[in-house]
Design an enzyme around this catalytic site. Sequence first.
Site, short mmCIF file in Angstrom:
data_model
loop_
_atom_site.label_atom_id
_atom_site.label_comp_id
_atom_site.label_asym_id
_atom_site.label_seq_id
_atom_site.Cartn_x
_atom_site.Cartn_y
_atom_site.Cartn_z
N THR A 245 0.85 -1.28 -0.13
CA THR A 245 -0.13 0.09 0.03
C THR A 245 0.70 1.28 0.01
OG1 THR A 245 -1.69 -1.15 1.10
CG2 THR A 245 -1.71 1.20 1.21
N VAL A 246 2.00 1.13 0.83
CA VAL A 246 2.95 2.51 0.93
C VAL A 246 3.56 2.63 -0.50
CG1 VAL A 246 4.79 3.16 2.02
CG2 VAL A 246 3.12 2.24 3.17
N THR A 247 4.12 1.52 -1.18
CA THR A 247 4.56 1.55 -2.42
C THR A 247 3.61 2.30 -3.45
OG1 THR A 247 5.90 -0.46 -2.03
CG2 THR A 247 5.61 0.06 -4.02
N ASP B 106 9.84 4.78 -0.89
CA ASP B 106 10.80 3.81 -1.54
C ASP B 106 11.46 3.19 -0.37
OD1 ASP B 106 11.90 2.29 -3.76
OD2 ASP B 106 13.68 3.44 -3.42
N GLY C 291 10.30 -0.87 2.14
CA GLY C 291 11.10 -1.98 2.35
C GLY C 291 11.32 -2.11 3.67
N ASP D 135 9.08 2.23 -9.46
CA ASP D 135 10.33 3.09 -9.35
C ASP D 135 10.29 3.65 -10.87
OD1 ASP D 135 10.86 3.07 -6.67
OD2 ASP D 135 12.60 1.57 -6.75
#
EC number: 2.7.8.-
Length: 227
Positions: free
Chosen positions: A30-32, A66, A70, A91
């Site tokens: 979700t963050v990505t 980004d 991770g 990315d």
Amino acid sequence: MLNKYARAFFTRVLTPFAAFLIRRGVSPDTVTLIGTAGVMAGALVFYPRGEFFWGTVVITLFVFSDLVDGNMARQLGRSSRWGAFLDSTLDRVADGAIFGGFALWYAGDGDNNLLCAVAIFCLASGQVVSYTKARGESIGLPVAVNGLVERAERLVISLVATGFAGLHKFGVPGIQVLLPIALWIVAVGSLVTLIQRVVTVRRESAEADAAAAQRDENASHGSGAAT
């Protein structure tokens, strides 16, 4: 250089925020996705209109996703091939939006076809630089070179210069020249990096082919001796 040092620093700084998101039930994927959407919005909404300062502020806020996604995956113990694939793919989408935003500006109100072409070259060369490493690794080569300008360097050079160039609208004279300078630096640096990686893959593939041929020859001699 930035990948080695800056990434480690910001990873430590952002670890508490990553832990906070985990406690709220937010997933790394979700963050990505949100981070990529934010970068694209900042680049494609603000940059084509020449709003370089505010566009860079928005992009900078989201580009740290980004590192956060991770970090979250490591804390959760969920590092996966899918997560790595999604992160790497998005990315490329984010990078394309940033340099695409520059190209749209210079193709429109920026009115400079040469710089529009340079921005497009930055977009394309950045994608190809990433592809050369991924493709080399997919055929079993280590691709043991990073190169002069990787993604972190491309982003920092471009965003810092663009943010400062945006101060022109706040009355700072002459500072808008930083953006064209940054684009040329990224373009040349990306070209050098691409050449470095291609040369490295060519050397490593030749070494791998020679080693395979030597193994086949040794196996053939061993088989003949046994006979």
